[in-house]
Design a protein around this motif. Sequence first.
Motif, short mmCIF file in Angstrom:
data_model
loop_
_atom_site.label_atom_id
_atom_site.label_comp_id
_atom_site.label_asym_id
_atom_site.label_seq_id
_atom_site.Cartn_x
_atom_site.Cartn_y
_atom_site.Cartn_z
N PRO A 215 14.59 0.45 6.23
CA PRO A 215 13.81 0.80 7.43
C PRO A 215 12.32 0.98 7.13
CG PRO A 215 15.79 2.15 7.29
CD PRO A 215 15.74 1.34 6.03
N LEU A 216 12.00 1.54 5.95
CA LEU A 216 10.58 1.74 5.63
C LEU A 216 9.86 0.40 5.45
CD1 LEU A 216 10.85 4.80 3.20
CD2 LEU A 216 10.27 4.80 5.63
N ASP A 217 10.58 -0.58 4.90
CA ASP A 217 9.98 -1.92 4.75
C ASP A 217 9.78 -2.58 6.12
OD1 ASP A 217 9.79 -1.73 2.06
OD2 ASP A 217 11.62 -2.87 1.62
N PHE A 218 10.71 -2.31 7.03
CA PHE A 218 10.54 -2.86 8.40
C PHE A 218 9.27 -2.27 9.02
CE2 PHE A 218 11.05 -3.31 12.91
CZ PHE A 218 11.66 -4.55 13.06
N ILE A 219 9.11 -0.95 8.88
CA ILE A 219 7.93 -0.27 9.46
C ILE A 219 6.66 -0.79 8.80
CG2 ILE A 219 6.82 1.99 9.74
CD1 ILE A 219 9.79 3.15 9.62
N ARG A 220 6.72 -1.01 7.49
CA ARG A 220 5.56 -1.58 6.79
C ARG A 220 5.16 -2.92 7.37
NH1 ARG A 220 4.05 0.03 1.79
NH2 ARG A 220 5.15 1.80 0.91
N THR A 221 6.16 -3.75 7.71
CA THR A 221 5.84 -5.09 8.22
C THR A 221 5.16 -4.99 9.59
OG1 THR A 221 7.79 -5.86 7.04
CG2 THR A 221 6.81 -7.41 8.59
N ILE A 222 5.64 -4.04 10.41
CA ILE A 222 4.98 -3.82 11.71
C ILE A 222 3.52 -3.41 11.47
CG2 ILE A 222 4.91 -2.28 13.73
CD1 ILE A 222 7.42 -3.65 14.18
N LEU B 228 0.85 -1.21 0.00
CA LEU B 228 0.00 0.00 0.00
C LEU B 228 0.88 1.25 0.00
CD1 LEU B 228 -2.76 -0.64 2.72
CD2 LEU B 228 -3.15 -0.18 0.29
N PRO B 229 0.36 2.38 -0.52
CA PRO B 229 1.10 3.63 -0.29
C PRO B 229 1.36 3.77 1.21
CG PRO B 229 -0.70 3.99 -1.82
CD PRO B 229 -0.87 2.58 -1.29
N PHE B 230 2.57 4.21 1.56
CA PHE B 230 3.02 4.22 2.95
C PHE B 230 2.03 4.93 3.88
CE2 PHE B 230 5.88 5.65 6.42
CZ PHE B 230 6.46 4.43 6.74
N ASN B 231 1.55 6.10 3.44
CA ASN B 231 0.65 6.86 4.31
C ASN B 231 -0.67 6.15 4.53
OD1 ASN B 231 2.49 8.86 4.73
ND2 ASN B 231 1.69 10.21 3.11
N ASP B 232 -1.18 5.50 3.48
CA ASP B 232 -2.44 4.75 3.63
C ASP B 232 -2.24 3.60 4.63
OD1 ASP B 232 -3.68 6.35 1.80
OD2 ASP B 232 -3.53 4.93 0.12
N LEU B 233 -1.10 2.89 4.48
CA LEU B 233 -0.84 1.75 5.34
C LEU B 233 -0.72 2.20 6.80
CD1 LEU B 233 -0.09 -1.24 5.78
CD2 LEU B 233 2.27 -0.67 5.21
#
Length: 355
Positions: A248-255, A26-31
């Motif tokens: 790091p952004l992918d790590f945050i996405r997984t959380i 998803l777009p980062f902000n939506d996620l």
Amino acid sequence: MTVAFTTASAIRNDWTVEEANALLNLPFNDLLFRAQTVHRQHFDPNQVQVSTLLSIKTGACPEDCAYCPQSARYDTGLEREKLMEVEAVIEKAKAAKAAGSDRFCMGAAWRSPREKDMPYVLAMVKGVKELGLETCMTLGMLDEGKANALAEAGLDYYNHNLDTSPEFYGEIITTRTYSDRLNTLSNVRNAGMKVCSGGILGMGETLKDRAGLLVQLANLPQHPDSVPINQLVKVAGTPLESEGDVDPLDFIRTIAAARIMMPASHVRLSAGREQMSEEMQAMCFFAGANSIFYGECLLTTPNPAANKDQALFRKLGINSDHHVTKAPQELDEILAQNTAESELFYDASATAAQV
Ligand code: SAM
Ligand code: DTB
Ligand code: SF4
């Protein structure tokens, strides 16, 4: 695949890898908006649970987990130590409680505990529990009998990670199978203990493997009560010492995806915080992480110092005794009042009118 934008957070056990993958993309902000919305339906967004780890038996493990400094197969320079004395463990637990920890997690470098270890381990559970701390252990595989004995002694949580997707698992561990791990989780749950299970990012897995891990966790008969998401701590001498860094952004996405898929579980921002900036950790908390390991040491590798974490929590307003989560309207009123009263407030409209 598109993901319908809904903020409803029903507890589901029928997630597909495609859905999890779509969340991660998803777009980062939506996620993040979605994860934070779900988070607020189940938790106080400013509360983070803190656990302290202790290695009660270190090194010389017969297993071949490619990430682990404690495997006897890799030369990591780690000094092996035999099972600690019960009293020494209880002293460490007292110190953790005094430092403000909620839960004491005892880990052993075993494939599984031996019969002759059990009396000591059970005495540790009882002693730590008597201090008024929650108890957790991670000792490797458990059969039904050992799981029941730990539950009877009063063990609250048992940690046993699935680590990665079933497809990638064989690249990382060959000495026990994915179904061995699922069996242990089932024995833990059937014995009435709370399940703590998660995984590691940064082992060379694909995005789809991360989706696969989250689906395995979310589709267990019950969501794990606690879901540790570890970032690989690269230890010299292990086969994964030279793996590339996780974005790091992918790590945050997984959380965030873990939060959405397991809305009522505690998601732990686990190993790897020593290598993370404060900003990254703050983003993880915003994405729905609400648990950490607290104290200078994980099992054998460093973790941020307690005073550093306390300073971070203060800056973020986390676990401050006096905070009350405010409704958005109430916050607007407070902000309006503060800005109108503040000498620092620069009223652009007033200035424009004067010109
Ligand atoms: N021997 C037991 C077992 O494997 O179940 C308990 C201890 S083991 C160290 C607990 C967990 O720590 C592993 O399942 C893995 O997820 C995590 N872990 C170990 N080494 C790590 C590393 N270098 N980086 C991140 N997590 C790690
Ligand atoms: C978990 O998921 N992470 C913790 C705990 N459960 C036992 C362990 C992290 C270990 C990191 C490497 C080390 O310190 O040896
Ligand atoms: Fe042993 Fe656990 Fe390390 Fe695997 S993760 S090598 S089982 S201590």
